[in-house]
Write an enzyme that holds these catalytic residues in place. Structure first.
Site, PDB file in Angstrom:
ATOM      1  NE  ARG A 214      98.702  52.919  16.758  1.00 28.21           N
ATOM      2  CZ  ARG A 214      98.247  54.099  16.374  1.00 28.21           C
ATOM      3  NH1 ARG A 214      97.034  54.215  15.871  1.00 28.21           N
ATOM      4  NH2 ARG A 214      98.991  55.191  16.483  1.00 28.21           N
TER       5      ARG A 214
ATOM      6  NE  ARG B 146      99.925  63.219  14.079  1.00 30.76           N
ATOM      7  CZ  ARG B 146      99.159  62.150  13.884  1.00 30.76           C
ATOM      8  NH1 ARG B 146      98.679  61.875  12.698  1.00 30.76           N
ATOM      9  NH2 ARG B 146      98.856  61.361  14.881  1.00 30.76           N
TER      10      ARG B 146
ATOM     11  NE  ARG C 181      94.440  53.357  19.985  1.00 30.69           N
ATOM     12  CZ  ARG C 181      94.624  54.505  19.345  1.00 30.69           C
ATOM     13  NH1 ARG C 181      93.606  55.256  18.995  1.00 30.69           N
ATOM     14  NH2 ARG C 181      95.838  54.927  19.069  1.00 30.69           N
TER      15      ARG C 181
ATOM     16  NE  ARG D 142     100.784  58.138  19.426  1.00 29.64           N
ATOM     17  CZ  ARG D 142      99.852  57.180  19.529  1.00 29.64           C
ATOM     18  NH1 ARG D 142     100.006  56.200  20.404  1.00 29.64           N
ATOM     19  NH2 ARG D 142      98.800  57.203  18.759  1.00 29.64           N
TER      20      ARG D 142
ATOM     21  CE  LYS E 242      94.268  61.759  14.715  1.00 29.74           C
ATOM     22  NZ  LYS E 242      94.712  61.585  16.088  1.00 29.74           N
TER      23      LYS E 242
HETATM   24  P1  AMP Z   1      98.184  58.052  14.112  1.00 28.37           P
HETATM   25  O1  AMP Z   1      97.760  56.693  13.724  1.00 28.37           O
HETATM   26  O2  AMP Z   1      97.493  59.128  13.302  1.00 28.37           O
HETATM   27  O3  AMP Z   1      98.086  58.304  15.592  1.00 28.37           O
HETATM   28  O4  AMP Z   1      99.741  58.176  13.735  1.00 28.37           O
HETATM   29  C1  AMP Z   1     100.698  57.303  14.326  1.00 28.37           C
HETATM   30  C2  AMP Z   1     102.086  57.896  14.196  1.00 28.37           C
HETATM   31  O5  AMP Z   1     102.407  58.079  12.812  1.00 28.37           O
HETATM   32  C3  AMP Z   1     102.262  59.285  14.817  1.00 28.37           C
HETATM   33  O6  AMP Z   1     102.539  59.215  16.198  1.00 28.37           O
HETATM   34  C4  AMP Z   1     103.434  59.824  14.015  1.00 28.37           C
HETATM   35  O7  AMP Z   1     104.663  59.247  14.430  1.00 28.37           O
HETATM   36  C5  AMP Z   1     103.156  59.281  12.627  1.00 28.37           C
HETATM   37  N1  AMP Z   1     102.328  60.208  11.819  1.00 28.37           N
HETATM   38  C6  AMP Z   1     101.069  59.981  11.319  1.00 28.37           C
HETATM   39  N2  AMP Z   1     100.636  61.027  10.613  1.00 28.37           N
HETATM   40  C7  AMP Z   1     101.632  61.941  10.632  1.00 28.37           C
HETATM   41  C8  AMP Z   1     101.788  63.248  10.090  1.00 28.37           C
HETATM   42  N3  AMP Z   1     100.824  63.833   9.355  1.00 28.37           N
HETATM   43  N4  AMP Z   1     102.965  63.893  10.325  1.00 28.37           N
HETATM   44  C9  AMP Z   1     103.955  63.324  11.040  1.00 28.37           C
HETATM   45  N5  AMP Z   1     103.868  62.108  11.591  1.00 28.37           N
HETATM   46  C10 AMP Z   1     102.722  61.420  11.400  1.00 28.37           C
END
Ligand code: AMP
Length: 217
Positions: free
Chosen positions: A158, A96, A130, A169, A21
């Site tokens: 990360r 999400r 990653r 996740r 993404k």
């Molecule tokens: P990402 O970098 O998009 O994979 O997001 C990393 C983490 O941030 C996710 O596993 C969630 O814990 C949190 N997160 C990011 N975006 C959202 C969202 N829109 N709603 C809820 N949690 C989020």
């Protein structure tokens, strides 16, 4: 119906963790001129700065759980007040949940939803390998995109990119986020919204071409 990129409509990009993404959002943002808004990046910045919001979000993120909707909606509402939001935004990893999508529909005009699909079996290998260069933000992969020798010693992983957390996740994705596809398909029946599903299994370049073809249609 072709997408009028000159309008102030927004784009939503979602998919499982590790679907690419962030990388694809960067390309789409260049292609459309719409600023990329990643709630994941915003949350990580808040955690790093140690703000109250960051402290609240950290526990959920470390466990691979979604951060509560009210925190996310607050973040996005603030972001929507910035000047560059008036031309429409590219939302990366937001919404999400259906509750987030409902809130978004009240404050932004979404004209395109892109779901990137990658099977679970591929996700774990992608995420666990990653690595990020903290100096440039560039993302590498131990197997698929090795870093240059002089960079490799400073790479970091990360905290939520471990196998256990990835599985949580993925569960959150299937239970809370994937249903957005059907929700947006329903919404598209009463609007000009276009909802597309992209096969995210190819190389970055291949996936990027699939998305650009759709953007040109
Ligand atoms: P990402 O970098 O998009 O994979 O997001 C990393 C983490 O941030 C996710 O596993 C969630 O814990 C949190 N997160 C990011 N975006 C959202 C969202 N829109 N709603 C809820 N949690 C989020």
């Amino acid at each position: 119906m072709s997408l009028d990129l000159s309008t102030s409509t927004s784009i939503v990009l979602f998919g499982p963790p590790g679907a690419g993404k962030g990388t694809q959002a960067g390309n789409i943002s260049i292609f459309t001129g719409k600023p990329q808004v990643s709630t994941g990046d915003m949350l990580r910045a808040a955690v790093k700065e140690g703000t109250q919001l960051g402290i609240e979000a950290k526990g959920f993120m470390d466990e691979g759980l979604l951060v509560p909707d009210n925190i996310i909606i607050g973040l996005i509402s603030e972001r929507m007040e910035q000047d560059d939001a008036s031309g429409g935004l590219l939302f990366d990893g937001f919404p999400r949940t259906i509750a987030q999508a409902e809130e978004l529909s009240k404050i932004a005009n979404v004209s395109l939803v892109i779901m990137i699909e990658v099977p679970d079996e591929d996700i774990v290998e992608r995420i666990v390998g990653r690595r990020m260069d903290p100096q440039t933000g560039e993302i590498y992969h131990v197997k698929f995109k090795p870093a240059p020798f002089d960079v490799s010693s400073r790479l970091i992983q990360r905290k939520d990119d471990t196998e256990d957390t990835v599985r949580s996740r993925l569960d959150a994705y299937h239970m809370q986020t994937k249903p957005l596809y059907d929700w947006y398909i329903e919404a598209s029946k009463e609007s000009h919204l276009r909802v597309i599903s992209i096969d995210g299994r190819g190389s970055i370049q291949q996936v990027s071409e699939l998305i650009e073809n759709e953007l040109r249609r």
